[in-house]
Design a protein around this motif. Structure first.
Motif, PDB file in Angstrom:
ATOM      1  N   PRO A  37     -12.775 -58.907  19.366  1.00 24.60           N
ATOM      2  CA  PRO A  37     -13.094 -57.500  19.660  1.00 24.60           C
ATOM      3  C   PRO A  37     -13.441 -57.246  21.121  1.00 24.60           C
ATOM      4  N   ILE A  38     -14.166 -58.170  21.746  1.00 20.60           N
ATOM      5  CA  ILE A  38     -14.573 -57.946  23.138  1.00 20.60           C
ATOM      6  C   ILE A  38     -13.363 -57.970  24.065  1.00 20.60           C
ATOM      7  N   SER A  39     -12.492 -58.937  23.859  1.00 20.74           N
ATOM      8  CA  SER A  39     -11.275 -59.006  24.679  1.00 20.74           C
ATOM      9  C   SER A  39     -10.398 -57.781  24.458  1.00 20.74           C
ATOM     10  N   LEU A  40     -10.270 -57.371  23.195  1.00 20.40           N
ATOM     11  CA  LEU A  40      -9.462 -56.185  22.890  1.00 20.40           C
ATOM     12  C   LEU A  40     -10.068 -54.950  23.529  1.00 20.40           C
ATOM     13  N   THR A  41     -11.388 -54.850  23.488  1.00 23.21           N
ATOM     14  CA  THR A  41     -12.072 -53.696  24.085  1.00 23.21           C
ATOM     15  C   THR A  41     -11.798 -53.607  25.580  1.00 23.21           C
ATOM     16  N   LYS A  42     -11.820 -54.731  26.270  1.00 21.70           N
ATOM     17  CA  LYS A  42     -11.534 -54.729  27.713  1.00 21.70           C
ATOM     18  C   LYS A  42     -10.137 -54.181  27.986  1.00 21.70           C
ATOM     19  N   ARG A  43      -9.210 -54.534  27.148  1.00 26.78           N
ATOM     20  CA  ARG A  43      -7.831 -54.055  27.344  1.00 26.78           C
ATOM     21  C   ARG A  43      -7.720 -52.564  27.010  1.00 26.78           C
ATOM     22  N   LEU A  44      -8.482 -52.124  26.010  1.00 27.91           N
ATOM     23  CA  LEU A  44      -8.494 -50.694  25.677  1.00 27.91           C
ATOM     24  C   LEU A  44      -9.052 -49.870  26.833  1.00 27.91           C
ATOM     25  N   VAL A  45     -10.100 -50.378  27.462  1.00 28.72           N
ATOM     26  CA  VAL A  45     -10.688 -49.682  28.600  1.00 28.72           C
ATOM     27  C   VAL A  45      -9.653 -49.513  29.718  1.00 28.72           C
TER      28      VAL A  45
END
Length: 742
Positions: free
Chosen positions: A404-412
């Motif tokens: 989730p954290i890695s995915l969140t960075k990409r979403l940002v």
């Protein structure tokens, strides 16, 4: 804006005085003194305490007059209620102080003596032209200007990071609880730029701060906790202006019980339960009503503060859990939004990229096999699809291949506020560990991407944000075609009718109902739709009316009602004062008029009202066409003033109680929105052979009634029941107007 001093004076002082600064630890005067000394950077801080001495190694002056500076900009008072008026006067007279915050209690919220002290403060406001917040409040807070005049210390109520959300509350406890709750929820999110505890509002009230927030550059979202309104119309008008500027207004309004203290003897009054009126008017002015603090802050305020906007109703769901996707789809439908249809090109592309067991639809389900990379492919592709207006990502995060954290960075990177013309993205995170959720929340909110822990909350929020934009755009595009009926000749005639009725008020009588022909006369002057009518004082006058109004074959199809007109006969039907279904053949109407006048010859009779029955029959012998019976009314509410209602009328009005409310005067758009909120839409749209109600005509009638109510304060209430819709027309059949002395 008010002609009084502006509210921004509370937030730009160059000197601050704490009146009642106390050497006793953990008292309001001690806490405020320490906080102010530590935080205030705009100028000197002065302490006043009759005992003198030192506090935090700074001198305490025994009186306000002893303060060495010639002027004090802002003062916070924390002394007993009985000493407060004298302190306010000394500040104003001796130190030229124009802005005062009173945190002391013991005023109108306690007893009559407290009310007297509060009234003295109010009189001093008028005498010296000063502004006072409180009494009985917890203070004010504006971190950008280093103003922290709250008597709850930071160690007890952690101040969150300053932001662009402004908050005014009539409950100090509610306001202070928000600090710890919001800090704990998202410690890095920028929350309050302004917080104001209004207390008893002896001077400054919710309307003052709604007007201030509307024009305040630091305010992007205005939030309020209200238990009542001091100046409701000012508040509502400022809120509407704020919404039209793109600055949402969120309100928690407590007190949903039906007080009914304002009920008058009319349908309009008895149907206007307090909270229903409040709810309707908040909607009319574009204000979002919230159920509690979590709704207001965690759900709506954060999303609006993120700068996300939804310009259409079509939502695309992306998930890796079928059940969550279904719940989201249900919520989107429940709150009036649509599932987007994936365009053919996008669908073909996604099918070429993913395994055949991935469901390329809406919801788009990557199943439990989806990876971070696959989520990004799906989201970036759908962001380019014009068939959707927003995307909601519903992520089950505990799967091994999901980070989730890695995915969140990409979403940002792809959906953050820095991305030009970004597609709105909403994130529902399910099943994440606490530390993971906190990290994702921080990154997402910093980037302007709203995050939720519930599918339903996400659906509610998206709906609210879309309807906010819809309301705003409708208001901006609204062409004011509802100019008030401003014919001076009509106004003169209406004024004469009302004045004549007022003269007939007896001693001790506060209001009276207009006689029906008087009410019809006002409607006629306003250009409102009426059946053909006349006031007949003899059989000949009744016959002459029929002959002139219905020449030739038209007369053969017409039927009439004859009603007694007398101040002594209020309940006509029960008294036998109504004849219906009278044919138009020669002599019938005259005979009925004669019978009616003879029957009531021993009371004060003004005549008999002869009215055409509507809808009219198309031909002689044909059955009378059906009509839809509606009610349009107005009531004077003690909080909001003149309130219009519309709904299903006739004998069903009290049974169904299907009515909506709006403020007077209103626009054509307001009226249409009220009609659209009625539950019985089928009855308006031609149910089982009934006519379709012409909504534009009904809205026009509502606008004119609202203008009538607004222009003539002596009109207390109006009941048009029924208003009959049929044959593409409307007719006000029964009109009751209550007139007061004022």
């Amino acid at each position: 804006m008010s002609e009084k001093l502006r509210m921004d004076g509370f937030f730009n002082p160059t000197s601050l005085a704490i009146i009642g600064a106390s050497q006793k630890e953990n008292t309001p005067g001690w806490a405020m003194a320490r906080t102010a000394l530590e935080t205030f950077k705009l100028g000197p801080v002065y302490f006043v305490n009759p005992r003198g001495g030192k506090l935090f190694e700074q001198e305490c002056y025994k009186t306000i007059s002893d303060i060495p500076a010639p002027k004090v900009d802002l003062a916070v008072i924390a002394v007993a209620a009985k000493f407060t008026p004298a302190s306010v006067e000394e500040l104003a007279a001796k130190k030229g102080c124009k802005y005062v915050v009173i945190v002391s209690g013991g005023f109108a919220e306690v007893d009559e003596a407290g009310s007297a002290y509060q009234n003295q403060v109010k009189e001093l406001c008028q005498k010296y032209g000063i502004r006072v917040i409180g009494p009985n409040c917890v203070g004010i807070y504006s971190p950008f200007e280093t103003i922290d005049c709250l008597f709850i210390e930071g160690s007890l109520a952690t101040r969150p990071k300053p932001g662009n959300i402004s908050f005014a509350t009539q409950s100090g406890g509610f306001g202070m609880c928000m600090f710890n709750e919001l800090y704990n929820m998202a410690p890095e999110f920028p929350w309050f730029g302004r917080l104001v505890s209004l207390g008893n509002s002896c001077d400054v009230c919710e309307a003052d701060f709604m007007e201030f927030f509307e024009n305040d550059e630091r305010t992007a979202v205005s939030t309020f906790y209200l238990e009542g309104f001091k100046q409701s119309q000012r508040f509502l008008e400022a809120a509407r202006r704020s919404v039209m500027k793109g600055k949402p207004v969120l309100v928690v309004k407590s007190g949903k019980n039906e007080a009914g203290s304002h009920a008058l003897k009319s349908h309009s009054a008895s149907l206007a339960a307090d909270d229903k009126v409040t709810d309707a008017l908040l909607k009319q002015y574009g204000i979002i009503r919230c159920e509690g603090w979590k709704d207001m802050f965690q759900l709506y305020a954060t999303s609006f503060a993120c700068g996300a906007t939804i310009k259409g109703k079509n939502i695309q769901i992306v998930t890796n859990g079928g059940g969550q996707g279904v719940q989201l789809a249900d919520g989107i439908s429940q709150f009036g939004m649509n599932l987007a249809n994936i365009s053919t090109d996008v669908s073909s592309f996604l099918k070429s990229k993913f395994p055949p067991f991935y469901i390329v639809a809406n919801p788009f389900d990557l199943t439990g096999s989806g990876t971070n990379d696959e989520f990004m492919i799906a989201l970036e592709t759908m962001a380019k699809d014009d068939s959707n207006d927003a995307i909601v990502l519903n992520l089950i995060s505990y799967l091994s291949q999901i980070d989730p954290i890695s995915l969140t960075k990409r979403l940002v990177e792809k959906f953050g506020r820095h991305v030009p013309n970004r597609k709105p993205l909403f994130f529902v995170l399910i099943g994440a560990a606490t530390a993971v959720r906190e990290e994702c929340t921080k990154m997402l909110l910093d980037a302007g991407i709203p995050i939720f822990d519930s599918e339903i909350d996400a659906a509610r929020c998206m709906s609210a944000m879309y309807h906010f934009e819809e309301f705003r755009n409708a208001q901006l595009k609204q062409v004011n075609e509802d100019a008030c009926h401003d014919c001076s000749q009509a106004k003169v005639k209406i004024t004469e009718i009302l004045a004549s009725a007022q003269k007939e008020l007896k001693e001790g009588q506060d209001e009276r109902a207009l006689l029906e022909h008087e009410a019809y006369g006002i409607l006629n002057e306003m250009g409102l739709p009426l059946p053909h009518y006349c006031l007949a004082t003899s059989a000949k006058e009744g016959e002459d009316f029929v002959s002139k109004a219905y020449p030739g074959k038209e007369r053969e199809a017409a039927e009439f009602v004859v009603k007694i007109v007398s101040p002594a006969v209020l309940h006509k039907t029960e008294a036998g004062g109504v004849f219906i279904g009278i044919p138009a053949k020669e002599g019938s109407v005259g005979e009925s008029v004669d019978k009616m006048l003879t029957k009531f010859k021993d009371v004060d009779v003004r005549g008999a009202l002869v009215c055409e029955m509507v809808p009219p029959r198309p031909t002689p012998g044909a059955s009378r066409p059906k009509g839809v019976e509606l009610i349009v009314g107005m009531n004077t509410d003690p909080t909001f003033g003149k309130i219009l209602l519309v709904g299903i009328g006739g004998v069903l009005v009290e049974v169904l109680q299907d009515v909506t409310f709006g403020s007077c005067p209103m626009t054509h758009g307001d009226a249409l929105a009220m009609i659209d909120r009625l539950k019985s839409q089928k009855m308006l749209n031609g149910y089982r052979g009934m006519p379709v109600v012409d909504r534009a005509q009904l809205a026009s009638l509502m606008v004119k009634v609202s203008q009538l109510a607004a222009q003539f304060p002596q009109i207390n209430s109006i009941d048009f029941n029924p208003v009959i819709a049929g044959d593409g027309k409307l007719w006000v059949v029964d009109a009751r107007i209550m007139v007061s002395r004022c």
